[in-house]
Write a protein that holds these residues in place. Sequence first.
Motif, PDB file in Angstrom:
ATOM      1  N   ALA A   1       0.887  -5.088 -18.310  1.00  0.00           N
ATOM      2  CA  ALA A   1       0.701  -5.560 -16.933  1.00  0.00           C
ATOM      3  C   ALA A   1       1.354  -4.581 -15.953  1.00  0.00           C
ATOM      4  CB  ALA A   1       1.294  -6.961 -16.773  1.00  0.00           C
ATOM      5  N   ALA A   2       2.530  -4.063 -16.305  1.00  0.00           N
ATOM      6  CA  ALA A   2       3.208  -3.112 -15.418  1.00  0.00           C
ATOM      7  C   ALA A   2       2.358  -1.845 -15.276  1.00  0.00           C
ATOM      8  CB  ALA A   2       4.591  -2.778 -15.976  1.00  0.00           C
ATOM      9  N   ALA A   3       1.796  -1.377 -16.390  1.00  0.00           N
ATOM     10  CA  ALA A   3       0.977  -0.161 -16.331  1.00  0.00           C
ATOM     11  C   ALA A   3      -0.253  -0.384 -15.449  1.00  0.00           C
ATOM     12  CB  ALA A   3       0.557   0.242 -17.742  1.00  0.00           C
ATOM     13  N   LEU A   4      -0.876  -1.557 -15.600  1.00  0.00           N
ATOM     14  CA  LEU A   4      -2.076  -1.834 -14.793  1.00  0.00           C
ATOM     15  C   LEU A   4      -1.706  -1.959 -13.314  1.00  0.00           C
ATOM     16  CD1 LEU A   4      -4.174  -4.341 -16.908  1.00  0.00           C
ATOM     17  CD2 LEU A   4      -4.529  -1.915 -16.555  1.00  0.00           C
TER      18      LEU A   4
ATOM     19  N   MET B   1      -1.457   1.416 -11.919  1.00  0.00           N
ATOM     20  CA  MET B   1      -2.744   2.061 -11.688  1.00  0.00           C
ATOM     21  C   MET B   1      -3.435   1.484 -10.454  1.00  0.00           C
ATOM     22  SD  MET B   1      -3.880   2.361 -15.662  1.00  0.00           S
ATOM     23  CE  MET B   1      -5.537   1.822 -15.380  1.00  0.00           C
ATOM     24  N   VAL B   2      -3.416   0.171 -10.355  1.00  0.00           N
ATOM     25  CA  VAL B   2      -4.167  -0.483  -9.277  1.00  0.00           C
ATOM     26  C   VAL B   2      -3.528  -0.192  -7.922  1.00  0.00           C
ATOM     27  CG1 VAL B   2      -4.702  -2.747  -8.317  1.00  0.00           C
ATOM     28  CG2 VAL B   2      -5.168  -2.273 -10.713  1.00  0.00           C
ATOM     29  N   ILE B   3      -2.205  -0.282  -7.857  1.00  0.00           N
ATOM     30  CA  ILE B   3      -1.562  -0.112  -6.545  1.00  0.00           C
ATOM     31  C   ILE B   3      -1.542   1.360  -6.154  1.00  0.00           C
ATOM     32  CG2 ILE B   3       0.552  -0.548  -5.247  1.00  0.00           C
ATOM     33  CD1 ILE B   3       0.626  -3.192  -6.403  1.00  0.00           C
ATOM     34  N   THR B   4      -1.433   2.249  -7.116  1.00  0.00           N
ATOM     35  CA  THR B   4      -1.527   3.673  -6.794  1.00  0.00           C
ATOM     36  C   THR B   4      -2.883   3.964  -6.153  1.00  0.00           C
ATOM     37  OG1 THR B   4      -0.096   4.221  -8.634  1.00  0.00           O
ATOM     38  CG2 THR B   4      -1.419   6.006  -7.743  1.00  0.00           C
ATOM     39  N   ARG B   5      -3.917   3.401  -6.724  1.00  0.00           N
ATOM     40  CA  ARG B   5      -5.258   3.603  -6.182  1.00  0.00           C
ATOM     41  C   ARG B   5      -5.367   3.004  -4.767  1.00  0.00           C
ATOM     42  NH1 ARG B   5      -9.298   6.186  -4.474  1.00  0.00           N
ATOM     43  NH2 ARG B   5     -10.915   4.800  -3.704  1.00  0.00           N
TER      44      ARG B   5
ATOM     45  N   VAL C   1       4.646  -3.546  -2.378  1.00  0.00           N
ATOM     46  CA  VAL C   1       5.637  -4.187  -3.234  1.00  0.00           C
ATOM     47  C   VAL C   1       5.383  -5.693  -3.269  1.00  0.00           C
ATOM     48  CG1 VAL C   1       8.099  -4.617  -3.550  1.00  0.00           C
ATOM     49  CG2 VAL C   1       7.311  -2.385  -2.733  1.00  0.00           C
ATOM     50  N   LYS C   2       5.084  -6.236  -2.085  1.00  0.00           N
ATOM     51  CA  LYS C   2       4.832  -7.689  -2.021  1.00  0.00           C
ATOM     52  C   LYS C   2       3.581  -8.058  -2.811  1.00  0.00           C
ATOM     53  CE  LYS C   2       6.837  -8.498   2.556  1.00  0.00           C
ATOM     54  NZ  LYS C   2       6.441  -8.762   3.950  1.00  0.00           N
ATOM     55  N   LEU C   3       2.585  -7.176  -2.742  1.00  0.00           N
ATOM     56  CA  LEU C   3       1.351  -7.436  -3.488  1.00  0.00           C
ATOM     57  C   LEU C   3       1.666  -7.545  -4.973  1.00  0.00           C
ATOM     58  CD1 LEU C   3      -1.780  -7.534  -3.053  1.00  0.00           C
ATOM     59  CD2 LEU C   3      -1.792  -5.138  -3.667  1.00  0.00           C
TER      60      LEU C   3
ATOM     61  N   ALA D   1       6.421   0.492  -8.142  1.00  0.00           N
ATOM     62  CA  ALA D   1       7.489   1.297  -7.534  1.00  0.00           C
ATOM     63  C   ALA D   1       6.997   2.680  -7.106  1.00  0.00           C
ATOM     64  CB  ALA D   1       8.653   1.415  -8.514  1.00  0.00           C
ATOM     65  N   LEU D   2       6.301   3.378  -8.003  1.00  0.00           N
ATOM     66  CA  LEU D   2       5.897   4.750  -7.685  1.00  0.00           C
ATOM     67  C   LEU D   2       4.919   4.779  -6.516  1.00  0.00           C
ATOM     68  CD1 LEU D   2       5.522   6.406 -11.191  1.00  0.00           C
ATOM     69  CD2 LEU D   2       7.288   6.790  -9.475  1.00  0.00           C
ATOM     70  N   ALA D   3       3.974   3.837  -6.550  1.00  0.00           N
ATOM     71  CA  ALA D   3       2.973   3.809  -5.496  1.00  0.00           C
ATOM     72  C   ALA D   3       3.622   3.485  -4.149  1.00  0.00           C
ATOM     73  CB  ALA D   3       1.895   2.784  -5.827  1.00  0.00           C
ATOM     74  N   ALA D   4       4.564   2.546  -4.165  1.00  0.00           N
ATOM     75  CA  ALA D   4       5.232   2.160  -2.922  1.00  0.00           C
ATOM     76  C   ALA D   4       6.036   3.338  -2.380  1.00  0.00           C
ATOM     77  CB  ALA D   4       6.135   0.953  -3.170  1.00  0.00           C
ATOM     78  N   ARG D   5       6.649   4.096  -3.285  1.00  0.00           N
ATOM     79  CA  ARG D   5       7.414   5.249  -2.850  1.00  0.00           C
ATOM     80  C   ARG D   5       6.478   6.262  -2.182  1.00  0.00           C
ATOM     81  NH1 ARG D   5      10.643   9.355  -6.682  1.00  0.00           N
ATOM     82  NH2 ARG D   5       8.498   9.977  -7.025  1.00  0.00           N
TER      83      ARG D   5
END
Lengths: 789, 240
Positions: free
Chosen positions: A280-283, A286-290, A317-319, A380-384
């Motif tokens: 779930a963390a990996a998905l 992927m989804v939030i990075t996109r 992050v909230k999402l 985390a990475l995407a939010a950063r």
Amino acid sequence: MRPAPLDRKLLRDLWRMKWQAAAIALLIACGVSVMVMAFSAQQALARAQERFYADTRFADAFADLRRAPRSRLPALAAIPGVTALDARVTASGLMEVPGLARPALVRLIALPPREGAGLNRISITRGRLPDPASLDEAVALQSFMEAAGVSLGQRLTATLEGRSVSLRIVGAARSPEYVYAPSPQSFMPDDAHQAVLWAPAPAVDRAAGLQGGFNSLALKLAPGASLPRVLQAVDRLTAPYGGRASYGRADQPSHAFLEAELRELSISASILPPVFLLIAAALTHMVITRLVEAEREQIGLFKAFGYGNAQAAAPYVKLAAAIGLVGAAGGGLGGVWLAAAIVEQYRQYFRFPVLDPSFDWPAFGLAASASVAAALAGSALAARRAARLSPAIAMQPPRPAAYRQGLLDRLVPGHAVDAASRMIVRNLERFPGRAVLTTLGLAASLALLVGSQFVFGSLDHVIDQAYYRAQRWSDSIGFAEARSAGALAQVRRLPGVFAAEPVRIVAVRARANGREERTRLTGLAPDARLNRPLDAAGRPLALAGPGVVLSAALARRLGLAAGDRVRLDILDGRAPSVLAPVTGLAEDYSGFAVYMDRGRLNALMADGDLISGAQLQVAPDAHPAFYRALEAAPQILAAASRDETVANWRAVMIEAFRTSMTFYVGFAAAIAFGVAFNTSRIALSERARDLATLRVLGFERRDCAYILLGELLVLGLVALPIGLAGGHLLAAGLVQAYGREELRLPLVLTAESYAVSLAAYVAAIALAALLVGRRIWSLDMVSVLKTRE
Amino acid sequence: MPDPAVNDLAFSVRGLTKVYATAAGPVHALRGVDLDVRRGETLVLLGPSGSGKSTLLNILGGLDRASDGAAIFQGQDLTRDSDKALTAYRRDSVGFIFQFFNLVPSLTARENVALITELARRPMTPEDALARVGLSDRLDHFPAQLSGGQQQRVAVARAIAKRPQILLCDEPTGSLDSESGVQVLQALRDVSRAEAATTLIVSHNADFAAMADRVIRFRDGAITDIAVNPHPVEPREMRL
């Protein structure tokens, strides 16, 4: 108060991505529900157990002996650490039950003189206790009455210790000693053939021929008392009276099985949830990075308006947190439902007066926190990235995504590969991290499928090995007391018997390397055909000379290999302790056993050429007559039928496993679906414009579907060998983790288990592909051409 | 009224109507448009946003369906064609050029063109098509490695590589600077002339009128004016 604009945007984003979010939340929910289920079921069982044991004063230690005078009781009660002592009389035998083909094994137990006194008290569920003065009233174990169809007031006739006893059933009861009532043959519950009756002491004394003595002992220990020391003292005091080794709760069959179940629940709770949460963390990642990539202009705009970095990153992050919370909530509900289902299943095997589903709030809290943490870690990475985007860069029109010539271009020159395939490969090469995560996710799903499906093939293998290759008898019988070998001739005259081989079984304690195990020593004829211990390769092991063959699992437990020596303390009779060479290791899957030449065993026992039972081949059509003859044979105490044992095995084990394996398949399919759906959904969002362009340029929909889903196809294929290998490892791990003394599953992966696993894997991926692929049919060619990405 | 069956007609449009249902009620994007387009002709369609010019282009390109009327291409009524027939029509007969280039980012210039030549019946080679737009030295560059003007010239090469009868261009210079825009239009002009392709260019920019054989002006879903340009100029002589 209206939510802030960014929060409204968050809600709309969540709504727009609802299916992707739902697929991730589903995985989180699976993980949480398994954990909640396991801990809640464990809590329910443990509470029921604790309460029932306390109410009925379930003993801490037990001992069986031949016969001791009650005058020995003060000495036993004086053992340090013993707080209560219950000496009673029991008698065993066979009982004819109307409606059952095969006689039931019966154990008659004396009730304490006063109601509610003593240890291991029974609780009456229907009817009443027998009149203390009555010689022919008894209460019966409720599970036996239900399974065998015995009703209150019914009269049953048992052959106990060679005497025929007729008893009228006046009540149904539960007992802490028979919460789970396994058959001694198969270790499976066989309620109809496990009759336990309680009657007032005088009636039992008479049946057992034991007036003034006792043959069964239960002890309650002070908290903190040393069980091994108490057992040692009990053994010392009871040895002159035919005492066999005393044992603690851990070796009490009902308790041991219950504990094994509690352990397995812990294993379930620790293996599956982390897998789900990782995926779930990996998905989420992927989804939030996109999403951040697709919304870079909006992010730049917000920053240009004066929103800070943290504010710009917060919606993502909230999402993620929202997905984690939804998953946790769903998992909590799922866990309640699963726990209720499994507790319902337990009610069939574990006979507690009260077994209520419970909800383990701390476990849920832990699982929910872990879920949100996993989702947050994924974002985390995407939010950063969102926080670091410079507004000027974010608002520039995007350059076309930067691709380069990759491995395929170096390997395959020129036009050997069509453009669509090139697009697929370059996309994989451009997002290697995503490709790796997707592959691992799909492989995990397949591994879980293969790792759970192995059980069925393994059970078939065990049944085949144990009941058709090693033990080739159709029926076995046991005598009340060891009898002279001449009794075999009588057994051969029983109706339908066309082969009979003698067996002598004594209780033994096997010791080596400072470890010990209580088990059976089985004496067989060296040329026995009906019972042959087999080695791992299925070859019969010779029983000759002073050597013994050990169950391979027993050898492992004791740290022994073939060629070592094992110390055998024979617990029946007055046989000496012997040091015997281990000549072979038997792969016997169930229970522990020591095998020896019967002649050699009899020589050790020095009590003549005796047999304690026989293993038979009985003509199938002669079974009714054979069983009637057994019921009438007072010296025969125990009878087992292979076909019924196997049927019972299949019914109980396969059904029990089928339920949990169905869940496993569902969980694994959820992983494959969640991963495949999100990967292809992301691919669609990235490539919708390319695909619409291709449609405008005259490509067919199926060409577009190939480009969109080809990536998934490639990753699904790459994941295949990884998943199969992982499944093999997982199955091996589960074999270790779930291995119980009563059942050691070998690792057997059949073509059928592979086929089922692959079918579920392909179906889950295909469903995801279908759901995403159908969007190609509704691609808007006009609007997509008017917009920049 | 010209006969739709006349042989030198690329398109014959009659009473073409397009109504979009919206929440605020029906919107008439085209209100009964009649137009004949001769083969090899270059038309420039001018008009403000929402005037219907792009809608006409989309219907003639087989991307959108009309609500009423007929759009005949070689005896085939595009408004009645099946989805499959429209796909084949786009594949075999039409070259598209878009405002935002719409190149596939994961394919090189050569491969973007090859995407089309792999499908077409009598294509030129990708190298040939790219040479015609002056990009022989950029064959193996990815879109991200090309300027906007170069990307649009790749798109022109992609459009003409199949030797289409029809070239449809929707704001082809809309996201380019004027110098790049002129280069693209010149490339377009050169190749369409060489292939004798019928070319329809949609634009906001009235300066395009200079390169057209005819200029069609739109307002509120209808044609307000058709002007014949007796002396079309080369794009390189235009100032955008």
